[in-house]
Design an enzyme around this catalytic site. Structure first.
Site, mmCIF file in Angstrom:
data_model
loop_
_atom_site.group_PDB
_atom_site.id
_atom_site.type_symbol
_atom_site.label_atom_id
_atom_site.label_comp_id
_atom_site.label_asym_id
_atom_site.label_seq_id
_atom_site.Cartn_x
_atom_site.Cartn_y
_atom_site.Cartn_z
ATOM 1 N N PRO A 86 -5.550 -1.529 1.786
ATOM 2 C CA PRO A 86 -6.439 -0.464 1.257
ATOM 3 C C PRO A 86 -6.515 -0.456 -0.518
ATOM 4 O O PRO A 86 -5.462 -0.871 -0.923
ATOM 5 C CB PRO A 86 -5.671 0.989 1.510
ATOM 6 N N ASP A 88 3.321 -7.910 -9.311
ATOM 7 C CA ASP A 88 2.558 -7.947 -8.171
ATOM 8 C C ASP A 88 1.734 -9.638 -7.710
ATOM 9 O O ASP A 88 2.161 -9.853 -6.533
ATOM 10 C CB ASP A 88 1.257 -7.206 -8.403
ATOM 11 N N SER A 122 -3.495 -4.877 -3.539
ATOM 12 C CA SER A 122 -4.760 -5.248 -2.970
ATOM 13 C C SER A 122 -5.468 -6.353 -3.964
ATOM 14 O O SER A 122 -5.956 -7.370 -3.342
ATOM 15 C CB SER A 122 -5.795 -4.260 -2.566
ATOM 16 N N SER A 123 -5.507 -6.068 -5.222
ATOM 17 C CA SER A 123 -6.426 -6.996 -6.040
ATOM 18 C C SER A 123 -5.606 -8.229 -6.285
ATOM 19 O O SER A 123 -6.222 -9.375 -6.140
ATOM 20 C CB SER A 123 -6.533 -6.330 -7.427
ATOM 21 N N ALA A 124 -4.229 -8.456 -6.377
ATOM 22 C CA ALA A 124 -3.367 -9.446 -6.578
ATOM 23 C C ALA A 124 -3.743 -10.406 -5.277
ATOM 24 O O ALA A 124 -3.819 -11.472 -5.008
ATOM 25 C CB ALA A 124 -2.000 -9.348 -6.791
ATOM 26 N N ALA A 125 -3.610 -9.744 -3.948
ATOM 27 C CA ALA A 125 -3.680 -10.365 -2.641
ATOM 28 C C ALA A 125 -5.034 -11.164 -2.618
ATOM 29 O O ALA A 125 -5.217 -12.021 -2.274
ATOM 30 C CB ALA A 125 -3.164 -9.539 -1.435
ATOM 31 N N GLY A 135 -1.809 1.260 -4.281
ATOM 32 C CA GLY A 135 -0.606 0.814 -4.898
ATOM 33 C C GLY A 135 0.089 -0.294 -4.006
ATOM 34 O O GLY A 135 1.379 -0.526 -4.197
ATOM 35 N N LEU A 136 -0.590 -1.122 -3.341
ATOM 36 C CA LEU A 136 -0.069 -2.012 -2.488
ATOM 37 C C LEU A 136 -0.491 -3.395 -2.712
ATOM 38 O O LEU A 136 -0.296 -4.335 -1.953
ATOM 39 C CB LEU A 136 -0.407 -1.674 -0.893
HETATM 40 C C1 MEV Z 1 1.774 -1.949 -10.186
HETATM 41 O O1 MEV Z 1 1.826 -2.389 -8.806
HETATM 42 C C2 MEV Z 1 3.050 -2.090 -10.850
HETATM 43 C C3 MEV Z 1 3.299 -1.294 -12.331
HETATM 44 O O2 MEV Z 1 4.608 -1.682 -12.780
HETATM 45 C C4 MEV Z 1 2.271 -2.183 -13.133
HETATM 46 C C5 MEV Z 1 2.959 -3.849 -13.564
HETATM 47 O O3 MEV Z 1 4.211 -4.091 -13.374
HETATM 48 O O4 MEV Z 1 1.926 -4.570 -13.600
HETATM 49 C C6 MEV Z 1 2.659 0.015 -12.484
#
Ligand code: MEV
Length: 325
Positions: A103, A154, A110-113, A107-108
């Site tokens: 999703p 990420d 998604s954009s990097a993957a 916070g999981l």
């Molecule tokens: C985001 O997944 C993690 C943060 O620490 C940002 C980052 O490290 O780039 C909030």
């Protein structure tokens, strides 16, 4: 024959150290068994096309310089295209289709993957193998657009997979193949937010702390180091306790919410050894460390207060090509 290439990259969860990692502490992260997929197919003629199934978006790219002005959601992929171009990948006209089980805004990772899978699939189209370092650098270009000031945790996690001890600038300091001997339950609060907002407000709060900043960062770095040792020796009660303390500090710097606290406390009451928000916070997801046998109860308790909750493999393989023809 039309060339075609499919790649996937996993989600990630930060087990400890988010936010503070942007200011130089270590962090522990793990790849998760949820994936973003990218399929690249060669077209005979330009324009090329990017399709995002979940976002319901379709954009065209007029020519081989790969520049386009698409919607904000696809700008990370545009940055990946520019990074490939700058590295002399001679990408032919293509259709790139991205689908994801991860999703967005939870916070999981998604954009990097999505960025890592897209880069690998496009490189696969021209028969190029990318080293992990090169794939990290290209994925990082996408993350700069998505997050503004990423630490790199990420992209490092989705590219390499495994359970990773990370520091900005150093990358992977240490790595385990997977988290063994305990379950990781992930609950998505369903509250969506961007990473950019919380990251910049935490950075400005840390600046306002004066000399306290140094002590806080040093405490977090110690906590992360102790947690890494606990993972190594499988001391999961201690790991859970350290995750709880880490959550308290994230709450103290303003990135928790009443909804996240409810999920965290529900997990602890149901038998989790530790529970905390993961990623940028202000919404997104909560993770809980559940001893074998109690993951069902922990998942149910979290799921009652979240959009979904499930136990996920922590430490799956990183981004990979899954077919090429
Ligand atoms: C985001 O997944 C993690 C943060 O620490 C940002 C980052 O490290 O780039 C909030």
């Amino acid at each position: 024959m039309t060339r075609r290439s499919v790649a996937r990259a996993p989600a990630k969860a930060i087990l400890l150290g988010e936010h503070f990692v942007v200011s130089g502490t270590r962090a522990v992260s793990a790849s998760l068994g949820l994936y973003a997929y990218a399929e690249a197919e060669e077209l005979k003629l330009w324009p090329s096309e990017i399709v995002s199934i979940e976002l319901g978006l379709r954009v065209t790219i007029p020519g081989p310089d790969l520049s386009y002005s698409g919607p904000a959601e696809l700008q990370p992929i545009a940055a990946v295209l520019r990074a490939l171009r700058a590295r002399d990948f001679d990408i032919p006209a293509f259709r790139l289709t991205i689908r994801s089980e991860i999703p967005d805004g939870a916070g999981l990772g998604s954009s990097a993957a999505a960025s890592a899978a897209a880069a690998l699939a496009l490189a696969g189209l021209v028969g190029s193998d990318m080293s992990r370092d090169e794939l990290f650098m290209v994925t990082m270009e996408g993350e700069r657009v998505a997050h503004g000031n990423p630490s790199g945790v990420d992209p490092v996690t989705v590219v390499n997979g495994g359970v990773i001890l990370f520091r900005k600038g150093d990358g992977v300091i240490d790595r385990h193949e997977r988290l063994e001997g305990v379950s990781l339950v992930v609950a998505d609060s369903g509250i969506r937010r961007s990473t950019m907002g919380p990251v910049s407000s935490v950075l400005s709060l840390l600046e306002r702390l004066g000399s306290v900043k140094r002590h806080l960062l040093s405490a977090v770095d110690e906590i992360v180091g102790a947690a890494w040792e606990s993972i190594r020796v499988r001391s999961f009660e201690r790991l859970g306790m350290l995750m709880n303390i880490n959550h308290g500090l994230l709450s103290a710097i303003g990135v928790s919410t009443p909804e996240l606290e409810e999920i965290v406390y529900a997990a602890r009451r149901a038998g989790a050894l530790g529970a905390k928000l993961t990623g940028a916070g202000l919404g997104g997801s909560v993770i809980a460390l559940a001893p074998f046998g109690s993951e069902g109860a922990v998942q149910e308790a979290m799921g009652r207060r979240a959009r979904w909750a499930t136990a996920l493999y922590a430490g799956v393989q990183g981004a990979s090509l899954i077919s090429e023809a």
